[in-house]
Scaffold this active site. Structure first.
Site, PDB file in Angstrom:
ATOM      1  N   ARG A  23      -5.419   9.943  -4.411  1.00  0.00           N
ATOM      2  CA  ARG A  23      -5.794  10.602  -5.657  1.00  0.00           C
ATOM      3  C   ARG A  23      -5.513   9.759  -6.890  1.00  0.00           C
ATOM      4  O   ARG A  23      -5.974  10.055  -7.981  1.00  0.00           O
ATOM      5  CB  ARG A  23      -5.070  11.963  -5.755  1.00  0.00           C
ATOM      6  CG  ARG A  23      -5.613  12.993  -4.782  1.00  0.00           C
ATOM      7  CD  ARG A  23      -4.660  14.152  -4.587  1.00  0.00           C
ATOM      8  NE  ARG A  23      -3.571  13.832  -3.655  1.00  0.00           N
ATOM      9  CZ  ARG A  23      -2.560  14.645  -3.345  1.00  0.00           C
ATOM     10  NH1 ARG A  23      -2.492  15.833  -3.904  1.00  0.00           N
ATOM     11  NH2 ARG A  23      -1.618  14.278  -2.481  1.00  0.00           N
ATOM     12  N   GLN A  85       5.829   2.490   8.847  1.00  0.00           N
ATOM     13  CA  GLN A  85       4.887   3.459   9.419  1.00  0.00           C
ATOM     14  C   GLN A  85       3.548   2.719   9.499  1.00  0.00           C
ATOM     15  O   GLN A  85       2.930   2.435   8.470  1.00  0.00           O
ATOM     16  CB  GLN A  85       4.763   4.695   8.513  1.00  0.00           C
ATOM     17  CG  GLN A  85       3.853   5.761   9.098  1.00  0.00           C
ATOM     18  CD  GLN A  85       3.462   6.838   8.077  1.00  0.00           C
ATOM     19  OE1 GLN A  85       3.561   6.639   6.877  1.00  0.00           O
ATOM     20  NE2 GLN A  85       2.997   7.971   8.573  1.00  0.00           N
TER      21      GLN A  85
END
Ligand code: UD1
Ligand code: MG
Length: 465
Positions: A23, A85
């Site tokens: 976003r 990750q």
């Protein structure tokens, strides 16, 4: 001390910082965006450290190396460990990245979001205290918001916590719930990772949601506690540029208000000044509109800073006047100096007490002595200039020969004539004078007058006592 406040289990902190932040519409990972002059992740990291935990794990993924180096200045601490990750499959998956380090660990894990920068250490302490008091497997920090749009809603049942439902998965009724999940939680480490194994991706975003863990714990007859905090600003997340700008404004307003109230600083237009929260400004200093004060700038008392000026990590004494449109970076200005308009000090430039620098003067790695002046159109680089010396208009220290930088040393009571070129390395002795337009290629002895191109000695002037 590495255990939590009750001194029972050790406390570890896990900061989620692997997401891109879609976003933000940015090529840069969200946690690298700056707030109050520092990357978002640094705000959260500093708060985490002040809890004095056993370890701080930071889950990185998107632009992992950049995130690591953004913390390089602050992360020499041995207690920090980065975990990777590989793919960003959701907040549950992000926590799972630290499974190896934490799953078998009898500790409490405080989970923080890299994009929630305003959280205060006192609030986290309260959260941990509730967690311990309730002997909970998980305690969620919640707040009530007037406009909860975008956040996960906390649904309460008869007996307290029921579940968290994300904006995109919520029904219209659930979307009316004002209590939101802050994204900050305290977990029993073993129970967290056991429940995490059962998180699935059957939701609107197809992600592993960390927010499913509290419900899974509840289903296992574990205690899930809620700690509702009343200062909702602390948990505002940065998900888009609008939120970033609004938090930036909030911090700036607070800083300016504090400086007016507590330090006695005048802002001609408080809505139109930008001041880092780590800057210090002295009493009776007046800040005109459109001034930017960055980093750890220290500004003394009774100064006047005119419009269009930017001070970045500058140290400015008392009674200093900085006229319009100056740029001062990593430099020092002594008491009672005058700077500008339109002057540029950088690279550890130093002006000693009473010195004056005028329009279109640039100083780099240069020391300008007490009461000395460089009033117009001048470049002074890699130079030392003594006291009571006058640098005429259009003077240049020619410090660069195309390969190397060289130094210029000018003594006390010197008069450097207008348009003099000082071809470094070169020294000009005390009381010397250079004629207008001279090109000084050789050292000038104390008391000498030199003129011409290249400059030659005209006469030896009477030395001053
Ligand atoms: C999350 C919560 C929401 C809560 C809100 C509070 C979930 C599913 N939702 O939503 O309930 O109200 O925070 O601010 O947890 N991240 C990773 N790896 C990933 C995904 C995210 O490290 O795979 C990191 C992000 O970098 C960010 C943090 O986790 O720092 C939160 O992710 P974000 O996508 O901003 O979650 P929200 O939609 O805000
Ligand atoms: Mg977020």
């Amino acid at each position: 001390m590495s255990s939590n406040d009750a001194g029972e289990k050790p406390l570890n902190v896990l900061i989620l910082a692997a997401g891109l932040g879609t976003r933000m519409k940015s090529d840069r990972a969200k946690v690298l965006h700056r707030l109050d002059g520092r990357p978002l992740i640094e705000h959260v990291f500093r708060t985490a450290l002040s809890l004095n935990p056993k370890k701080v794990f930071i889950v990185v993924g998107h632009q992992a190396d950049d995130v690591k180096s953004a913390l390089a200045g602050t992360s020499s601490d041995r207690r920090i460990e980065f975990v990777l990750q590989k793919e960003q499959l959701g907040t549950g998956d992000a926590v799972n990245a630290a499974r190896e380090q934490l799953a078998g660990n009898d500790s409490d894990v405080l989970v923080l979001s890299g994009d929630v920068p305003l959280i205060k250490v006192e609030t986290l302490r309260e959260l941990i205290a509730v967690h311990l008091l309730e002997n909970a497997a998980c305690t969620v920090l919640t707040v009530k918001l007037k406009d909860p749009f975008g956040y996960g809603r906390v649904i309460r049942g008869d007996g307290g916590f029921d579940r968290i439902v994300e904006q995109k998965d919520a029904t219209d009724t659930e979307r009316e719930v004002a209590e939101i999940n802050s994204g900050i939680y305290c977990f029993d480490s073993r129970k967290l990772f056991a429940a995490l194994s059962n998180v699935r991706t059957n939701n609107a975003q197809g992600e592993y949601y960390l927010t499913d863990v509290p419900r899974l714990l509840l289903d296992n007859d574990e205690t899930v506690a809620l700690f509702m905090h009343d200062r909702s600003v602390e948990v505002e997340g940065v998900n888009d540029r609008k939120q970033l700008a609004s938090i930036e404004k909030m911090i700036n307003d607070e800083t300016i208000e504090r400086l007016m109230k507590e330090s006695g600083v005048t802002f001609i237009d408080p809505r139109n000044a930008y001041v880092s929260s780590t800057a210090a400004i002295g009493r009776d200093t007046v800040i005109y509109p459109n001034v930017t004060i960055e980093g750890d700038t220290i500004l003394g008392s009774n100064c006047v800073i005119r419009s269009g000026t930017r001070l970045s990590n500058a140290t400015i004494g008392d009674n200093v006047e900085i006229r319009d449109n100056c740029l001062i970076i990593d430099s020092e200005v002594g008491d009672a100096c005058t700077v500008g308009p339109m002057a540029h000090l950088r690279g550890h430039a130093v002006m000693v007490e009473g010195a004056k620098v005028g329009n279109f003067v640039e100083m780099k790695k240069t020391r300008l002595g007490k009461n000395s002046k460089a009033a117009h159109l001048t470049y002074l680089g890699d130079a030392t200039i003594g006291d009571e010396t006058n640098i005429g208009a259009g003077v240049i220290t020619c410090n660069y020969d195309g390969k190397n930088k060289h130094e210029t040393h000018i003594g006390n009571d010197v008069k450097i004539g207008s348009d003099t070129m000082l071809v470094a390395p070169v020294n000009v002795g005390d009381g010397a004078t250079t004629g207008a337009g001279s090109v000084v290629t050789k050292d000038v002895a104390a008391g000498e007058l030199v003129v011409g191109v290249p400059a030659k000695t005209m006469k030896v002037l009477a030395k001053k006592d």
